[in-house]
Design an enzyme around this catalytic site. Sequence first.
Site, PDB file in Angstrom:
ATOM      1  N   HIS A 139      39.134  39.168  50.716  1.00 50.41           N
ATOM      2  CA  HIS A 139      39.357  39.742  49.390  1.00 50.41           C
ATOM      3  C   HIS A 139      40.830  39.676  49.005  1.00 50.41           C
ATOM      4  O   HIS A 139      41.180  39.232  47.902  1.00 50.41           O
ATOM      5  CB  HIS A 139      38.849  41.192  49.366  1.00 50.41           C
ATOM      6  CG  HIS A 139      39.166  41.923  48.099  1.00 50.41           C
ATOM      7  ND1 HIS A 139      38.241  42.117  47.096  1.00 50.41           N
ATOM      8  CD2 HIS A 139      40.313  42.490  47.667  1.00 50.41           C
ATOM      9  CE1 HIS A 139      38.822  42.779  46.098  1.00 50.41           C
ATOM     10  NE2 HIS A 139      40.092  43.022  46.419  1.00 50.41           N
ATOM     11  N   GLU A 140      41.698  40.097  49.902  1.00 50.87           N
ATOM     12  CA  GLU A 140      43.136  40.138  49.589  1.00 50.87           C
ATOM     13  C   GLU A 140      43.696  38.740  49.362  1.00 50.87           C
ATOM     14  O   GLU A 140      44.445  38.497  48.413  1.00 50.87           O
ATOM     15  CB  GLU A 140      43.913  40.838  50.718  1.00 50.87           C
ATOM     16  CG  GLU A 140      43.539  42.293  50.930  1.00 50.87           C
ATOM     17  CD  GLU A 140      43.627  43.125  49.659  1.00 50.87           C
ATOM     18  OE1 GLU A 140      44.407  42.770  48.755  1.00 50.87           O
ATOM     19  OE2 GLU A 140      42.904  44.125  49.569  1.00 50.87           O
ATOM     20  N   HIS A 143      42.983  37.194  45.979  1.00 51.73           N
ATOM     21  CA  HIS A 143      43.890  37.556  44.878  1.00 51.73           C
ATOM     22  C   HIS A 143      45.028  36.539  44.795  1.00 51.73           C
ATOM     23  O   HIS A 143      45.481  36.187  43.707  1.00 51.73           O
ATOM     24  CB  HIS A 143      44.486  38.952  45.099  1.00 51.73           C
ATOM     25  CG  HIS A 143      43.592  40.089  44.697  1.00 51.73           C
ATOM     26  ND1 HIS A 143      42.997  40.175  43.453  1.00 51.73           N
ATOM     27  CD2 HIS A 143      43.211  41.211  45.373  1.00 51.73           C
ATOM     28  CE1 HIS A 143      42.283  41.300  43.393  1.00 51.73           C
ATOM     29  NE2 HIS A 143      42.389  41.934  44.541  1.00 51.73           N
ATOM     30  N   GLU A 200      39.145  42.080  40.394  1.00 53.73           N
ATOM     31  CA  GLU A 200      38.640  42.699  41.626  1.00 53.73           C
ATOM     32  C   GLU A 200      37.288  42.109  42.008  1.00 53.73           C
ATOM     33  O   GLU A 200      37.042  41.772  43.167  1.00 53.73           O
ATOM     34  CB  GLU A 200      38.521  44.220  41.451  1.00 53.73           C
ATOM     35  CG  GLU A 200      39.839  44.958  41.443  1.00 53.73           C
ATOM     36  CD  GLU A 200      40.664  44.712  42.700  1.00 53.73           C
ATOM     37  OE1 GLU A 200      40.089  44.400  43.763  1.00 53.73           O
ATOM     38  OE2 GLU A 200      41.892  44.804  42.604  1.00 53.73           O
TER      39      GLU A 200
HETATM   40 ZN   LIG Z   1      41.659  43.737  45.166  1.00 57.08          ZN
END
Ligand SMILES: [Zn+2]
Length: 274
Positions: A139-140, A143, A200
């Site tokens: 997830h990170e 980004h 997100e």
């Molecule tokens: Zn995030």
Amino acid sequence: MLAFLVARPLIAILLAAVVGGVIWFSTRSTTTPVTHRQERVALTEAQQMQLGNQQYAKTLRENRARIVSSGAGYQQVQRVAKRIETQASRDKPKFIWRVTLIRKNEANAYCLPGGKIVVYTGILPITRNDAALATVLGHEVAHATAEHSAERIAREQLTQVATAIIAGGVAFTPSQYVRVVALLGAGGAAAGLHFSRDQESEADHIGLIYMARAGYDPHQAVAFWKRMLRASKGKEPPEFASDHPSDAHRIEQIEKWLPEAEKARAASRKSSVS
Ligand SMILES: [Zn+2]
């Protein structure tokens, strides 16, 4: 000013065209990995790396006494990050990835533009296993590969401020500086930054595919989010749980992407055998 413009619609139109033109030329178009979304971002990849590296160096300086460089947690973070980084590198071959584990009792992690990752030890009791940690790191890192900070900088018309910060200049106010740093994702939700809900959700999607391509069981992502939901009840949500419609909705979405993730995992297994 407004009355002036109302009285002179042509000037107002010209002014809007000039401002729009400046924004257009100071940004560029790119496509996100996995989701293939067209987006406009500020800064080149090299500039994003510079900005991320500056912030990373600052973080390491400020946390020198808390950096974990041995032990089971350290080994796990290095091991999982390496596998996730290998996948992310395919989308952003120029980024230089590095991960640092910091002793901090907070369930959080973040990845700066350009590939520098910070993990707090407080997340490890919730991740528990490699696949769940891969969910967080996926997830990170998403980004960063989807250039979400650069997209926010473009949307908030802070391109010139960011460029001045990179150059070490002074052509910005303290509040502009704080805003740009917040958009880098450093410090997590506590720093008051927020990626948008769409970003997100996109990071969830891309991250899930990354962890599956890295060979981890995507079902573990669902199990992790359920643990996270229980752990974060009544507390400030960490970066990756921030500004999201709701964790229940998030789990629902991830379940919807599971077939795609399973396919990605099977495909990567096949290619690694041959
Ligand atoms: Zn995030």
